[in-house]
Design a protein around this motif. Sequence first.
Motif, short mmCIF file in Angstrom:
data_model
loop_
_atom_site.label_atom_id
_atom_site.label_comp_id
_atom_site.label_asym_id
_atom_site.label_seq_id
_atom_site.Cartn_x
_atom_site.Cartn_y
_atom_site.Cartn_z
N ASP A 72 0.58 2.53 14.66
CA ASP A 72 0.19 2.41 16.33
C ASP A 72 1.28 2.51 16.98
OD1 ASP A 72 -1.83 0.34 15.23
OD2 ASP A 72 -0.79 -1.55 15.30
N ARG A 76 0.08 4.85 19.88
CA ARG A 76 1.09 4.49 21.53
C ARG A 76 2.46 5.19 22.12
NH1 ARG A 76 0.84 -0.92 18.87
NH2 ARG A 76 -0.48 -2.24 19.71
N PHE A 79 -0.12 8.12 23.18
CA PHE A 79 -0.57 7.72 24.65
C PHE A 79 -0.06 7.89 25.35
CE2 PHE A 79 -2.07 4.39 27.17
CZ PHE A 79 -3.80 4.77 27.57
N HIS A 80 1.44 6.83 25.45
CA HIS A 80 2.08 7.39 26.93
C HIS A 80 2.64 8.60 27.02
CE1 HIS A 80 3.44 2.98 24.96
NE2 HIS A 80 2.80 3.08 25.73
N THR A 215 -8.24 8.76 28.35
CA THR A 215 -7.95 7.51 27.91
C THR A 215 -8.61 6.19 27.47
OG1 THR A 215 -6.76 7.79 29.95
CG2 THR A 215 -6.78 5.29 29.49
N GLU A 216 -9.71 5.87 27.70
CA GLU A 216 -10.71 4.79 26.87
C GLU A 216 -11.01 5.12 24.98
OE1 GLU A 216 -14.75 5.69 28.19
OE2 GLU A 216 -14.22 5.13 30.21
N GLN A 219 -7.31 4.16 24.11
CA GLN A 219 -7.71 2.48 24.14
C GLN A 219 -8.85 1.92 23.41
OE1 GLN A 219 -8.92 2.18 28.07
NE2 GLN A 219 -6.52 2.13 28.75
N LEU A 222 -6.04 1.95 20.17
CA LEU A 222 -4.81 0.92 20.12
C LEU A 222 -5.49 -0.45 20.23
CD1 LEU A 222 -2.72 3.29 22.08
CD2 LEU A 222 -2.44 2.91 20.23
N PHE A 223 -6.60 -1.30 21.10
CA PHE A 223 -7.00 -2.06 21.05
C PHE A 223 -8.19 -2.73 21.39
CE2 PHE A 223 -4.13 -0.10 24.82
CZ PHE A 223 -2.62 -0.61 24.02
N ARG A 226 -11.73 -0.95 25.53
CA ARG A 226 -11.31 -0.24 27.31
C ARG A 226 -11.18 -1.92 27.56
NH1 ARG A 226 -14.34 2.56 32.63
NH2 ARG A 226 -11.95 2.99 33.57
N ARG A 227 -9.44 -2.02 28.22
CA ARG A 227 -9.40 -3.26 29.61
C ARG A 227 -8.76 -2.40 30.84
NH1 ARG A 227 -3.87 -5.94 25.22
NH2 ARG A 227 -6.02 -6.27 23.55
#
Length: 227
Positions: A72, A76, A79-80, A215-216, A219, A222-223, A226-227
């Motif tokens: 993770d 992340r 992603f960043h 990005t979707e 996300q 990771l999560f 979508r947020r």
Amino acid sequence: MRKHPWLVLGGVLAVVFLLGLAIAVAANALSNQTDDLWAKISTAGVGVALTTVAGAIAAGGLKFLDEKRSRDQERRRLFHDVVAAYNQVKACRRGMEALGLVGSGVPSPRSGTNLRAEEVKELRSIMSRLDDAQLRFEALKREVHQSDLFRNKIDVEQELKLVEDYINKVALSNWQKCGKSVWENEPADVLQNLGLQEFHRFFEWNISKRLDHLTELLQAELFGGRR
């Protein structure tokens, strides 16, 4: 064996577990009293079997959590890095707009005048930052390809490839060929060969929408959505 270490470990633990049970059964058959030597060996055999299972479960659980946490963190971080590279490309585009080289009201770079020193300096800085962002996208694409960080690995890699290809082929390739003509006091007409207006015109479709989709995807990994 290197590809399936858990199978090897599971086989070893199974052997130890069965051996412990076998000792317990054999010792119990030889025992005549509840506290003689064979009874104690039988109890020890059961203890070995249970300890083996409990230890394996605990070790496996800790290893799984540690690997998940590490995975993770890497996802992340990537992603960043994608977001940072995207923001850098957008900043370059805004810099081009501020110079008056691109935009909805700019059909083509101005003509009939010569380039000023500050314009050349700023444009070269913008193109250098754009080149850096393209190299970052290329490195991220290569990293995704060589790793197993994402379930949707092919989709993630494809979006990164499309973005870095667009930056490279539409803007940077022209800059590499024609940038040597962009100097102070040169006619501003040389800017027409850079393709910056085309880069700006199709920016939303070839970069923004691609990276929104990327990005979707990230996300969701990771999560969970979508947020």
